[in-house]
Scaffold this motif. Sequence first.
Motif, PDB file in Angstrom:
ATOM      1  N   TYR A  12      -8.520   8.520  11.461  1.00 24.63           N
ATOM      2  CA  TYR A  12      -8.496   7.255  12.165  1.00 24.63           C
ATOM      3  C   TYR A  12      -7.101   6.584  12.316  1.00 24.63           C
ATOM      4  CZ  TYR A  12      -9.019   5.620   7.322  1.00 24.63           C
ATOM      5  OH  TYR A  12      -8.867   5.537   6.004  1.00 24.63           O
ATOM      6  N   ILE A  13      -6.129   6.989  11.816  1.00 27.11           N
ATOM      7  CA  ILE A  13      -4.761   6.376  11.874  1.00 27.11           C
ATOM      8  C   ILE A  13      -3.698   7.293  12.230  1.00 27.11           C
ATOM      9  CG2 ILE A  13      -5.143   4.501   9.996  1.00 27.11           C
ATOM     10  CD1 ILE A  13      -3.818   6.352   8.029  1.00 27.11           C
ATOM     11  N   SER A  14      -2.641   6.794  12.921  1.00 24.71           N
ATOM     12  CA  SER A  14      -1.618   7.431  13.273  1.00 24.71           C
ATOM     13  C   SER A  14      -0.116   6.894  12.576  1.00 24.71           C
ATOM     14  CB  SER A  14      -1.237   7.430  14.769  1.00 24.71           C
ATOM     15  OG  SER A  14      -2.535   7.896  15.433  1.00 24.71           O
ATOM     16  N   PRO A  15       0.902   7.780  12.658  1.00 21.34           N
ATOM     17  CA  PRO A  15       1.932   7.218  12.189  1.00 21.34           C
ATOM     18  C   PRO A  15       2.556   6.225  12.703  1.00 21.34           C
ATOM     19  CG  PRO A  15       2.098   9.428  12.107  1.00 21.34           C
ATOM     20  CD  PRO A  15       0.830   9.101  13.081  1.00 21.34           C
ATOM     21  N   LYS A  16       2.813   5.101  11.961  1.00 20.48           N
ATOM     22  CA  LYS A  16       3.403   3.782  12.284  1.00 20.48           C
ATOM     23  C   LYS A  16       2.661   2.862  13.167  1.00 20.48           C
ATOM     24  CE  LYS A  16       7.254   5.318  10.082  1.00 20.48           C
ATOM     25  NZ  LYS A  16       7.491   4.748   8.879  1.00 20.48           N
ATOM     26  N   GLN A  17       1.163   3.204  13.152  1.00 19.34           N
ATOM     27  CA  GLN A  17       0.254   2.592  13.937  1.00 19.34           C
ATOM     28  C   GLN A  17      -0.830   1.738  13.091  1.00 19.34           C
ATOM     29  OE1 GLN A  17       0.583   2.150  17.329  1.00 19.34           O
ATOM     30  NE2 GLN A  17       2.490   3.282  16.840  1.00 19.34           N
ATOM     31  N   TYR A  18      -0.378   1.604  11.674  1.00 21.82           N
ATOM     32  CA  TYR A  18      -1.265   1.012  10.741  1.00 21.82           C
ATOM     33  C   TYR A  18      -0.581   0.223   9.773  1.00 21.82           C
ATOM     34  CZ  TYR A  18      -0.202   4.831   7.671  1.00 21.82           C
ATOM     35  OH  TYR A  18       0.239   5.801   6.954  1.00 21.82           O
ATOM     36  N   PHE A  19      -1.224  -0.708   9.128  1.00 24.40           N
ATOM     37  CA  PHE A  19      -0.785  -1.489   7.995  1.00 24.40           C
ATOM     38  C   PHE A  19      -1.081  -0.841   6.899  1.00 24.40           C
ATOM     39  CE2 PHE A  19      -0.812  -5.434  10.962  1.00 24.40           C
ATOM     40  CZ  PHE A  19       0.592  -5.312  11.232  1.00 24.40           C
ATOM     41  N   LEU A  20      -0.752  -0.839   5.770  1.00 23.30           N
ATOM     42  CA  LEU A  20      -0.970  -0.373   4.489  1.00 23.30           C
ATOM     43  C   LEU A  20      -1.147  -1.632   3.407  1.00 23.30           C
ATOM     44  CD1 LEU A  20      -1.907   1.947   2.535  1.00 23.30           C
ATOM     45  CD2 LEU A  20       0.514   2.171   2.002  1.00 23.30           C
ATOM     46  N   ALA A  21      -1.986  -1.694   2.421  1.00 21.84           N
ATOM     47  CA  ALA A  21      -1.973  -2.702   1.581  1.00 21.84           C
ATOM     48  C   ALA A  21      -2.581  -2.474   0.215  1.00 21.84           C
ATOM     49  CB  ALA A  21      -3.040  -4.058   1.995  1.00 21.84           C
ATOM     50  N   THR A  22      -1.944  -3.086  -0.759  1.00 23.13           N
ATOM     51  CA  THR A  22      -2.626  -2.800  -2.066  1.00 23.13           C
ATOM     52  C   THR A  22      -2.789  -4.195  -2.671  1.00 23.13           C
ATOM     53  OG1 THR A  22      -0.458  -2.894  -3.308  1.00 23.13           O
ATOM     54  CG2 THR A  22      -1.058  -0.615  -2.280  1.00 23.13           C
ATOM     55  N   LEU A  23      -3.765  -4.259  -3.795  1.00 23.21           N
ATOM     56  CA  LEU A  23      -4.200  -5.637  -4.565  1.00 23.21           C
ATOM     57  C   LEU A  23      -4.350  -5.471  -5.615  1.00 23.21           C
ATOM     58  CD1 LEU A  23      -4.113  -8.773  -3.219  1.00 23.21           C
ATOM     59  CD2 LEU A  23      -6.512  -8.234  -2.658  1.00 23.21           C
ATOM     60  N   HIS A  24      -3.831  -5.808  -6.731  1.00 24.47           N
ATOM     61  CA  HIS A  24      -4.215  -5.771  -8.020  1.00 24.47           C
ATOM     62  C   HIS A  24      -3.973  -6.823  -9.129  1.00 24.47           C
ATOM     63  CE1 HIS A  24      -0.316  -4.092  -8.967  1.00 24.47           C
ATOM     64  NE2 HIS A  24      -0.748  -4.116 -10.350  1.00 24.47           N
ATOM     65  N   ARG A  25      -2.991  -7.524  -8.706  1.00 24.37           N
ATOM     66  CA  ARG A  25      -2.495  -8.612 -10.041  1.00 24.37           C
ATOM     67  C   ARG A  25      -3.664  -9.502 -10.343  1.00 24.37           C
ATOM     68  NH1 ARG A  25       2.538  -7.732 -12.014  1.00 24.37           N
ATOM     69  NH2 ARG A  25       3.926  -6.333 -10.595  1.00 24.37           N
ATOM     70  N   GLN A  26      -3.625 -10.006 -11.436  1.00 30.73           N
ATOM     71  CA  GLN A  26      -4.721 -10.747 -11.997  1.00 30.73           C
ATOM     72  C   GLN A  26      -4.534 -12.161 -11.201  1.00 30.73           C
ATOM     73  OE1 GLN A  26      -4.054 -11.129 -16.010  1.00 30.73           O
ATOM     74  NE2 GLN A  26      -2.998 -13.251 -16.119  1.00 30.73           N
ATOM     75  N   GLU A  27      -3.317 -12.597 -10.885  1.00 35.16           N
ATOM     76  CA  GLU A  27      -3.328 -13.947 -10.159  1.00 35.16           C
ATOM     77  C   GLU A  27      -3.680 -13.783  -8.779  1.00 35.16           C
ATOM     78  OE1 GLU A  27       0.905 -12.177  -9.965  1.00 35.16           O
ATOM     79  OE2 GLU A  27      -0.626 -12.112 -11.434  1.00 35.16           O
ATOM     80  N   PRO A  43      -6.378   0.918  -0.294  1.00 37.20           N
ATOM     81  CA  PRO A  43      -7.086   1.852  -1.309  1.00 37.20           C
ATOM     82  C   PRO A  43      -7.393   0.801  -2.510  1.00 37.20           C
ATOM     83  CG  PRO A  43      -4.724   2.428  -0.543  1.00 37.20           C
ATOM     84  CD  PRO A  43      -4.941   1.234   0.123  1.00 37.20           C
ATOM     85  N   LEU A  44      -8.399   0.871  -2.788  1.00 42.46           N
ATOM     86  CA  LEU A  44      -9.042  -0.058  -3.781  1.00 42.46           C
ATOM     87  C   LEU A  44      -8.538   0.290  -5.296  1.00 42.46           C
ATOM     88  CD1 LEU A  44     -12.384  -1.348  -2.355  1.00 42.46           C
ATOM     89  CD2 LEU A  44     -10.212  -2.729  -2.623  1.00 42.46           C
ATOM     90  N   HIS A  45      -7.951  -0.633  -6.104  1.00 45.38           N
ATOM     91  CA  HIS A  45      -7.765  -0.484  -7.427  1.00 45.38           C
ATOM     92  C   HIS A  45      -9.209  -0.826  -8.022  1.00 45.38           C
ATOM     93  CE1 HIS A  45      -6.786  -1.776 -11.680  1.00 45.38           C
ATOM     94  NE2 HIS A  45      -5.566  -1.219 -11.117  1.00 45.38           N
ATOM     95  N   PRO A  46      -9.575   0.167  -9.125  1.00 49.53           N
ATOM     96  CA  PRO A  46     -10.946  -0.076  -9.746  1.00 49.53           C
ATOM     97  C   PRO A  46     -11.513  -1.416  -9.924  1.00 49.53           C
ATOM     98  CG  PRO A  46      -9.894   1.835 -10.577  1.00 49.53           C
ATOM     99  CD  PRO A  46      -8.882   0.864  -9.805  1.00 49.53           C
TER     100      PRO A  46
END
Length: 350
Positions: free
Chosen positions: A189-204, A233-236
């Motif tokens: 469902y994604i192609s190179p350079k056609q999507y955003f990537l995100a990560t989120l885990h810090r307590q603040e 990608p979801l941090h547990p």
Amino acid sequence: MIAVIYGTRPEIIKLSPIIRMAVAQKRELVTIHTGQHFSQNMNDVFFENLELPSPDYELNVGSKSHAEMVAEALVGIERILLKHKPSIVLVQGDTNSALAGALTAAKLGIKVGHIEAGLRSFDRRMPEELNRVLIDHMSDLLFAPTQTSYNYLLTEGISKDKIKIVGNTIADALKYGLKKSSKITLPPYISPKQYFLATLHRQENVDDPKTLKQMISNFQRIVKDTSTTLVLPLHPRTKQLLNKHAIDTTGLSLIEPQDYFNFLALLNNARMVFTDSGGIQEEACILGIPCITLRDNTERPETVELGSNFLVGSDLNRMVSAISYFEKHHGGWKQPYGEGDTAERIISSL
């Protein structure tokens, strides 16, 4: 004998070049895994993928309060260090595992080598900032990644004789990882350079339900306004808190935590990355991927100065402005983290 202590995904990745080199040189080595991270995808798979030996000891401290985690690690590490009596203990970064390792060794009169020394966000509300300051001031050898981190250590009164500028082992890890990840196919469902990537885990960003909801809402707005897929990608722990507070994530492409090579493939092919991770700021800078950091400060100021990284906190307008900037100014910076020979520099100094 060299003792290497780790407990989290970033530590395993950043220490992997040092461990592989020590094994190749037949150095006497003992490895201690505190078990600070508890998801198999975020821990065990890395040993196989990174061609690392299994840890000699696993403490399984798990995810607990800061006090419980450090206390349990202190007890377990002390027992192991007393048994093996290493000449030096190597710790990396700013985790509770690194703090426990450095503190135990220092109290036993064993030398401490701190890899990635001298990073500063100057925000004492962050537990990582407290950890890294304490570790630096307990260490006998401080391996600073850049001139900036070296200067911070001098400013705090640490002797220049203890400090070496060696680059960052993330450059070594990327050199190794890019060879492995080049064969990985992206999800359909994604192609190179056609999507955003995100990560989120810090307590603040995730502990307060209001802030977490704002972050997710910002992502959803960006997806809607740009008609661009956002892969998260979801941090547990983040996943647990999203479920606990019943926060709607409609419109986002949520996936499980990725092993190192799959995540590297996602990062290297992303249009941009949104993150609150320190290590990803470095990786994105090295790979030439625009980075938008979901914090108001960073211990990687070099990335901001180079123009590879914008600090936006949880402010949607700043996020939008950063996206607009990167659409017009993509790449062209010279990364400051070395050419992938940091592990060799560190091992040769021991």
